[in-house]
Write an enzyme that holds these catalytic residues in place. Structure first.
Site, PDB file in Angstrom:
ATOM      1  N   HIS A 155      -3.295  -3.140   7.808  1.00 37.28           N
ATOM      2  CA  HIS A 155      -4.343  -3.495   6.853  1.00 37.28           C
ATOM      3  C   HIS A 155      -4.979  -2.210   6.338  1.00 37.28           C
ATOM      4  CE1 HIS A 155      -8.123  -5.141   5.278  1.00 37.28           C
ATOM      5  NE2 HIS A 155      -8.775  -4.358   6.101  1.00 37.28           N
TER       6      HIS A 155
ATOM      7  N   HIS B   9       0.769  -1.247   0.000  1.00 37.87           N
ATOM      8  CA  HIS B   9       0.000   0.000   0.000  1.00 37.87           C
ATOM      9  C   HIS B   9       0.799   1.296   0.000  1.00 37.87           C
ATOM     10  CE1 HIS B   9      -3.549  -2.416   0.443  1.00 37.87           C
ATOM     11  NE2 HIS B   9      -3.060  -2.981   1.533  1.00 37.87           N
TER      12      HIS B   9
END
Length: 124
Positions: A119, A12
């Site tokens: 996450h 990410h």
């Protein structure tokens, strides 16, 4: 073995993110960051901000995660992100993604000590 925090960074984080304006950005990055091995990951978001700024989200607004867990945090401000979505007619191993540049608040799940993102939950 890769830690959850390292996996978050690999999947990410793209702090340089200068090339995200390219329509092939997602195809290149999804492959480079090993998210097209064995199958095409259907959706993924890259964040183009300094890692410290994304880690700081863990001390911002506490919200409930999509899965019902209570360890998600929403960024106060909108961040520069790129959404990668697998095109409907795309089949492994030829993973073909649509690249969308956005400015949105992000929601991440945080855990551990130090308390860091593990996450990517959503962008809003």
């Amino acid at each position: 073995k890769e830690t959850s925090a390292q996996k978050f960074e690999r999947q990410h984080m793209d702090s340089t993110g200068s090339s995200s304006s390219s329509p092939t950005y997602c195809n290149q990055m999804m492959k480079r960051r090993e998210m097209t091995q064995g199958y095409c990951k259907p959706v993924n978001t890259f964040v183009h901000e300094p890692l410290a700024d994304v880690q700081a989200v863990c001390s911002q607004e506490n919200v409930t995660c999509k899965n019902g867990n209570s360890n998600c945090y929403k960024s106060r401000s909108a961040l520069h992100i790129t959404d990668c979505r697998l095109k409907g007619n795309s089949k492994y191993p030829n993973c073909d993604y649509q690249t969308s540049q956005l400015q949105k608040q992000v929601i991440v799940a945080c855990e551990g000590s130090p308390f860091v993102p593990v996450h990517f939950d959503a962008s809003v």
